[in-house]
Design an enzyme around this catalytic site. Structure first.
Site, PDB file in Angstrom:
ATOM      1  N   ASP A 159       0.833  -1.204   0.000  1.00 27.66           N
ATOM      2  CA  ASP A 159       0.000   0.000   0.000  1.00 27.66           C
ATOM      3  C   ASP A 159       0.869   1.255   0.000  1.00 27.66           C
ATOM      4  O   ASP A 159       1.996   1.245   0.491  1.00 27.66           O
ATOM      5  CB  ASP A 159      -0.916  -0.021   1.229  1.00 27.66           C
ATOM      6  CG  ASP A 159      -2.084   0.934   1.099  1.00 27.66           C
ATOM      7  OD1 ASP A 159      -2.423   1.328  -0.044  1.00 27.66           O
ATOM      8  OD2 ASP A 159      -2.662   1.310   2.137  1.00 27.66           O
TER       9      ASP A 159
ATOM     10  N   HIS B 160       2.199   3.345  -9.209  1.00 27.72           N
ATOM     11  CA  HIS B 160       2.050   1.906  -9.466  1.00 27.72           C
ATOM     12  C   HIS B 160       3.266   1.366 -10.231  1.00 27.72           C
ATOM     13  O   HIS B 160       3.727   0.261  -9.981  1.00 27.72           O
ATOM     14  CB  HIS B 160       0.759   1.634 -10.242  1.00 27.72           C
ATOM     15  CG  HIS B 160      -0.483   1.918  -9.443  1.00 27.72           C
ATOM     16  ND1 HIS B 160      -0.607   1.548  -8.113  1.00 27.72           N
ATOM     17  CD2 HIS B 160      -1.655   2.537  -9.766  1.00 27.72           C
ATOM     18  CE1 HIS B 160      -1.804   1.926  -7.667  1.00 27.72           C
ATOM     19  NE2 HIS B 160      -2.455   2.532  -8.645  1.00 27.72           N
TER      20      HIS B 160
ATOM     21  N   LEU C 218      11.130 -20.577  -4.809  1.00 29.54           N
ATOM     22  CA  LEU C 218      10.239 -19.597  -4.169  1.00 29.54           C
ATOM     23  C   LEU C 218       8.853 -19.726  -4.789  1.00 29.54           C
ATOM     24  O   LEU C 218       8.719 -19.716  -6.011  1.00 29.54           O
ATOM     25  CB  LEU C 218      10.769 -18.177  -4.406  1.00 29.54           C
ATOM     26  CG  LEU C 218       9.820 -17.030  -4.016  1.00 29.54           C
ATOM     27  CD1 LEU C 218       9.648 -16.936  -2.494  1.00 29.54           C
ATOM     28  CD2 LEU C 218      10.340 -15.691  -4.545  1.00 29.54           C
TER      29      LEU C 218
HETATM   30  C1  IPE Z   1      -5.318  -2.875  -0.031  1.00 25.13           C
HETATM   31  O1  IPE Z   1      -5.026  -1.555  -0.275  1.00 25.13           O
HETATM   32  C2  IPE Z   1      -5.397  -3.624  -1.326  1.00 25.13           C
HETATM   33  C3  IPE Z   1      -4.130  -3.844  -2.007  1.00 25.13           C
HETATM   34  C4  IPE Z   1      -2.958  -3.535  -1.542  1.00 25.13           C
HETATM   35  C5  IPE Z   1      -4.236  -4.483  -3.279  1.00 25.13           C
HETATM   36  P1  IPE Z   1      -6.183  -0.462  -0.417  1.00 25.13           P
HETATM   37  O2  IPE Z   1      -5.490   0.839  -0.590  1.00 25.13           O
HETATM   38  O3  IPE Z   1      -7.137  -0.867  -1.469  1.00 25.13           O
HETATM   39  O4  IPE Z   1      -6.897  -0.575   0.994  1.00 25.13           O
HETATM   40  P2  IPE Z   1      -7.835   0.450   1.754  1.00 25.13           P
HETATM   41  O5  IPE Z   1      -8.840   0.951   0.765  1.00 25.13           O
HETATM   42  O6  IPE Z   1      -6.954   1.557   2.248  1.00 25.13           O
HETATM   43  O7  IPE Z   1      -8.432  -0.341   2.875  1.00 25.13           O
HETATM   44  C1  IPE Z   2      -1.701   0.186  -3.264  1.00 21.95           C
HETATM   45  O1  IPE Z   2      -1.418   1.536  -3.337  1.00 21.95           O
HETATM   46  C2  IPE Z   2      -1.800  -0.430  -4.622  1.00 21.95           C
HETATM   47  C3  IPE Z   2      -3.107  -1.009  -4.942  1.00 21.95           C
HETATM   48  C4  IPE Z   2      -4.170  -1.014  -4.193  1.00 21.95           C
HETATM   49  C5  IPE Z   2      -3.199  -1.623  -6.241  1.00 21.95           C
HETATM   50  P1  IPE Z   2      -2.593   2.602  -3.279  1.00 21.95           P
HETATM   51  O2  IPE Z   2      -2.882   3.008  -4.697  1.00 21.95           O
HETATM   52  O3  IPE Z   2      -3.739   2.108  -2.510  1.00 21.95           O
HETATM   53  O4  IPE Z   2      -1.862   3.774  -2.528  1.00 21.95           O
HETATM   54  P2  IPE Z   2      -2.528   4.830  -1.543  1.00 21.95           P
HETATM   55  O5  IPE Z   2      -3.132   4.064  -0.407  1.00 21.95           O
HETATM   56  O6  IPE Z   2      -3.540   5.571  -2.349  1.00 21.95           O
HETATM   57  O7  IPE Z   2      -1.381   5.695  -1.122  1.00 21.95           O
HETATM   58 MG    MG Z   3      -4.205   2.299  -0.493  1.00 24.95          MG
END
Ligand code: IPE
Ligand code: IPE
Ligand code: MG
Length: 262
Positions: A33, A50, A145
Site C-alpha cells: 500500500d 504503481h 520460491l
Molecule cells: C489494499 O489496499 C489492497 C491492495 C494492496 C491491493 P487499499 O489501498 O485498497 O486498501 P484500503 O482501501 O486503504 O483499505
Molecule cells: C496500493 O497503493 C496499490 C493497490 C491497491 C493496487 P494505493 O494506490 O492504494 O496507494 P494509496 O493508499 O492511495 O497511497
Molecule cells: Mg491504499
C-alpha cells in the site's frame, strides 16, 4: 544473481548479521500500500506510483530468493479495488500484463513458481487472464520460491467460494457435513497447498487487513510500516523479519515466565 555478501551496504550487513537463520519466516505476505501517496508527494500521477510499485515487487522477490524465504504472497488488486477510477484500474491491469511478459524468463531462471489467487473471472481482461495462466503453467515445477499474487482477491470472496463448493459436494452426497474441519476446509481455499503466512507486512502505515487472507492470517504476526510500497526494499524486508523475530508467538498458549492468576 550476485550473492548477498557481494551486494550489500555496511548498514545492511549489520542488519543481516542480526538475523536468526534458524527462525526465518516460511511465508511472508505483503499488503502493498502507499503507491498513490508516494506519487502525490512527488507531484506525479498515481500511474507513476504503481509503476514504481512494480519495481519494488521485483526487488522483494529477489530479496526473498537471496534470504531463502520459500513463500511470498503479495496483494496486488482487491475485489474492492474495482471502485477506483476506470483509468487507474485499466492501467493496473496493463501493468500486470506487461510485468508478466517482461519477467517470465527471469522468474523461470530463478526457480520461482507463480501462483495467482482470486477470482479469475470475466471482470478481468481476457488478455491478462491468458498471461496469468501461461505464467502459472510455465513455472509450476519451480520450487525455490512460491510467489503468490492476490489478484481480484477478497478474503470474504475466497471463503464464500469455498463454502459454495462444500455445499455442492454435500448436496451431491459426496461430503458428510460432520466431516468438515479446519484442516480439510483449508483445501477448499485458493491457497490450498501453501502454508499460512507467519508474517504479514503492510506498507503505507494503515493498520487494517483490507479483506486480505482472512482465514490464513489467524495467527500471523502483523507489522505495519509507514514506508510507502514504492520505497520498500531488501533493507526494509530484513527489518521486518528482525521485528518478527523479536515477537513471541504463543498461539493461545502460555509461554514466558509469568504465572496465571491463582
Ligand atoms: C489494499 O489496499 C489492497 C491492495 C494492496 C491491493 P487499499 O489501498 O485498497 O486498501 P484500503 O482501501 O486503504 O483499505
Ligand atoms: C496500493 O497503493 C496499490 C493497490 C491497491 C493496487 P494505493 O494506490 O492504494 O496507494 P494509496 O493508499 O492511495 O497511497
Ligand atoms: Mg491504499
Amino acid at each position: 544473481m550476485p550473492t548477498l555478501a557481494q551486494s550489500t551496504s555496511v548498514e545492511e550487513q549489520t542488519l543481516l548479521a542480526q538475523l536468526d537463520r534458524a527462525r526465518m519466516p516460511t511465508h511472508i505476505a505483503i499488503i502493498m500500500d502507499g503507491n498513490g501517496r508516494w506519487a502525490r508527494e512527488r507531484g506525479l500521477s498515481v500511474h507513476h506510483g504503481h509503476q514504481a510499485g512494480r519495481a519494488a515487487v521485483k526487488r522483494v522477490i529477489k530479496a526473498s530468493l537471496q534470504l531463502g524465504i520459500p513463500y511470498l504472497t503479495v496483494y496486488a488488486f482487491s475485489t474492492e479495488n474495482w471502485r477506483r477510477p476506470a483509468s487507474e484500474v485499466n492501467f493496473l491491469m496493463k501493468l500486470l500484463e506487461q510485468a508478466i511478459e517482461d519477467e517470465l524468463a527471469e522468474l523461470k531462471r530463478n526457480g520461482v513458481r507463480v501462483r495467482v489467487i482470486g477470482r479469475l473471472d470475466k471482470k478481468l481482461p481476457e488478455a491478462l487472464v491468458r498471461k496469468v495462466q501461461r505464467v502459472i503453467e510455465e513455472t509450476k515445477h519451480n520450487r525455490k520460491l512460491t510467489f503468490t499474487v492476490a489478484l481480484n482477491y477478497g478474503g470474504r470472496a475466497e471463503i464464500i467460494d469455498a463454502v459454495r463448493r462444500l455445499a455442492y459436494e454435500a448436496a451431491a452426497g459426496r461430503l458428510d457435513p460432520h466431516a468438515i474441519n479446519e484442516e480439510n476446509f483449508h483445501q477448499f481455499l485458493y491457497t490450498n497447498g501453501t502454508p499460512d503466512p507467519d508474517l504479514v507486512i503492510r506498507t503505507g502505515g494503515e493498520m487494517r487487513l483490507s479483506n486480505f487472507l482472512l482465514w490464513q492470517l489467524a495467527y500471523a504476526e502483523f507489522i505495519s510500516t509507514p514506508v510507502y510500497w514504492p520505497d520498500f526494499d531488501r533493507r526494509e524486508l530484513i527489518r521486518a523479519i528482525l521485528e518478527y523475530q523479536r515477537r513471541e508467538r504463543r498461539f493461545g498458549g502460555r509461554n514466558g515466565d509469568y504465572q496465571s492468576n491463582p
